[in-house]
Write a protein that holds these residues in place. Structure first.
Motif, PDB file in Angstrom:
ATOM      1  N   GLY A 127       0.786  -1.219   0.000  1.00  0.00           N
ATOM      2  CA  GLY A 127       0.000   0.000   0.000  1.00  0.00           C
ATOM      3  C   GLY A 127       0.820   1.272   0.000  1.00  0.00           C
ATOM      4  N   ASP A 128       2.140   1.167   0.208  1.00  0.00           N
ATOM      5  CA  ASP A 128       2.997   2.358   0.217  1.00  0.00           C
ATOM      6  C   ASP A 128       3.171   2.911  -1.194  1.00  0.00           C
ATOM      7  OD1 ASP A 128       3.253   1.842   2.883  1.00  0.00           O
ATOM      8  OD2 ASP A 128       5.448   1.876   2.911  1.00  0.00           O
TER       9      ASP A 128
ATOM     10  N   LYS B 229       1.057   3.656   3.674  1.00  0.00           N
ATOM     11  CA  LYS B 229      -0.364   3.396   3.862  1.00  0.00           C
ATOM     12  C   LYS B 229      -0.652   3.283   5.345  1.00  0.00           C
ATOM     13  CE  LYS B 229      -4.203   0.460   2.419  1.00  0.00           C
ATOM     14  NZ  LYS B 229      -4.638  -0.659   1.562  1.00  0.00           N
ATOM     15  N   ARG B 230      -1.557   4.135   5.818  1.00  0.00           N
ATOM     16  CA  ARG B 230      -1.948   4.126   7.218  1.00  0.00           C
ATOM     17  C   ARG B 230      -3.469   4.162   7.319  1.00  0.00           C
ATOM     18  NH1 ARG B 230       0.988   9.286   9.402  1.00  0.00           N
ATOM     19  NH2 ARG B 230       0.496   9.954   7.286  1.00  0.00           N
TER      20      ARG B 230
ATOM     21  N   HIS C 143      -5.157   9.233   3.748  1.00  0.00           N
ATOM     22  CA  HIS C 143      -5.051   9.165   2.288  1.00  0.00           C
ATOM     23  C   HIS C 143      -6.067   8.196   1.687  1.00  0.00           C
ATOM     24  CE1 HIS C 143      -0.562   9.840   3.466  1.00  0.00           C
ATOM     25  NE2 HIS C 143      -1.247  10.950   3.581  1.00  0.00           N
TER      26      HIS C 143
ATOM     27  N   ASN D  75      -5.720   5.798  -1.703  1.00  0.00           N
ATOM     28  CA  ASN D  75      -5.778   4.338  -1.595  1.00  0.00           C
ATOM     29  C   ASN D  75      -6.863   3.755  -2.507  1.00  0.00           C
ATOM     30  OD1 ASN D  75      -3.760   4.435   0.364  1.00  0.00           O
ATOM     31  ND2 ASN D  75      -5.217   4.528   2.057  1.00  0.00           N
TER      32      ASN D  75
ATOM     33  N   ASP E  65      -6.321   1.056  -5.587  1.00  0.00           N
ATOM     34  CA  ASP E  65      -7.064  -0.206  -5.694  1.00  0.00           C
ATOM     35  C   ASP E  65      -7.695  -0.353  -7.077  1.00  0.00           C
ATOM     36  OD1 ASP E  65      -6.401  -0.885  -3.104  1.00  0.00           O
ATOM     37  OD2 ASP E  65      -8.279  -0.152  -2.236  1.00  0.00           O
TER      38      ASP E  65
ATOM     39  N   SER F 297      -2.177  14.643  -0.850  1.00  0.00           N
ATOM     40  CA  SER F 297      -1.806  13.953   0.388  1.00  0.00           C
ATOM     41  C   SER F 297      -0.522  14.528   0.971  1.00  0.00           C
ATOM     42  CB  SER F 297      -1.633  12.452   0.110  1.00  0.00           C
ATOM     43  OG  SER F 297      -2.839  11.875  -0.338  1.00  0.00           O
TER      44      SER F 297
END
Length: 311
Positions: free
Chosen positions: A63-64, A137-138, A142, A146, A150, A181
């Protein structure tokens, strides 16, 4: 349009490109420098970013996102000490996946790609970006970025009717969400520079007005009134955050807009003059030559090649 959208649209050329790559450890990829900007997304697994400035390796997880702001050469690898293979580019400018043996080890799935940008007139909102941006990714952060990632991964993994049209659109959206972001994160930490300008209600209001209607004969007093500040207070705040006085920025943006229209359209010079706030084609020609070293007509005929600076 808003400032960030305008900043991107005036330097975009061609179509963005991307490729999905499956890697099995051990592996290492060195991405060459670009005239535009690059991006790398870890869809599955993990890897290491080897930054362009010989800084410490950065661990990347699923996800980063890594955005290579100024097209510097970087590397990704399963381990910081892994041998690196130079990535090549195919004719369509998509990153060509490197074939690796199916050796034992963890699998990593990446989306790597590039944006074609004209850097000759880079807006400061983009020029002040660091060499690379790491957006981990947290949960709760964001969310829009994300979601786009996807969708992009799904289009690359399951090609369907319309995929060829959907991918460039998603890549365009992703670029804007990356910038949004980054600036939101920066504004939360510091109120200086363009992060501060975009977060400051008064200054951002003035910027939106300038970008929405650059042809209007704005005065500092008018902009300050819309921003809810006195003339002097507004001028000080705007200059401190943007890096130049309000009317200097207005002129800079007018010339940047004119340059873009000359390069990307066949709009008549008189119409460009009107759109950028000049009452006559003569006044526009004079201002443009002062900025770029040649007349608008010459600039257009030469394909947007600016005159060299005089030492």
């Amino acid at each position: 349009m808003d400032v960030v959208s305008d900043a991107v649209s005036t330097i975009r050329t061609g179509r963005p490109h991307s490729a999905r790559t499956h890697m099995t450890a051990p592996w290492g990829l060195r991405f060459p420098s670009l005239p535009g900007a690059g991006f790398h997304i870890v869809l599955q697994g993990s890897c290491w970013l080897l930054p362009p400035d010989a800084a410490e390796p950065v661990a990347l997880s699923s996800g980063d996102v890594v955005f290579v702001s100024h097209g510097a050469e970087i590397a990704l690898a399963s381990h910081p000490g892994s041998p690196l293979e130079m990535v090549t580019q195919e004719m369509d400018d998509a990153w060509a996946p490197v074939d690796w043996d199916d050796a034992a080890g963890g699998r990593t799935v990446l989306i790597c790609g590039s944006y074609q940008l004209d850097r000759a007139r880079l807006h400061p909102v983009l020029a002040e970006l660091p060499p690379y941006i790491h957006l981990p990714k947290r949960v709760g952060h964001h969310g829009s970025l994300n979601s786009v990632i996807d969708l992009l991964g799904n289009e690359l993994d399951h090609r369907c009717p319309g995929t060829d049209a959907a991918i460039p659109t998603l890549l365009d959206a992703m670029l804007l969400y990356i910038l949004r972001s980054w600036y939101e994160d920066q504004a939360a930490r510091s109120a200086t520079g363009w992060a501060g300008a975009l977060a400051d209600t008064a200054v951002n209001t003035a910027l939106q007005l300038i970008h929405r209607d650059p042809a209007r004969p704005w005065t500092v007093e008018q902009l300050g009134k819309h921003a809810g500040l006195s003339r002097a207070a507004f001028a000080r705040r705007f200059t401190a955050l943007v890096g130049q006085p309000p009317l200097a920025y207005l002129t800079w943006w007018r010339m940047t807009t004119a340059r873009h229209l000359l390069r990307q359209s066949d709009t008549p010079l008189r119409s460009i003059a009107e759109q950028t706030g000049y009452t006559s084609e003569f006044a526009f020609n004079r201002a443009f030559k002062r900025e770029y070293g040649m007349t608008p007509g010459t600039y257009r005929r030469q394909g947007g090649m600016e005159a060299p600076a005089i030492a």
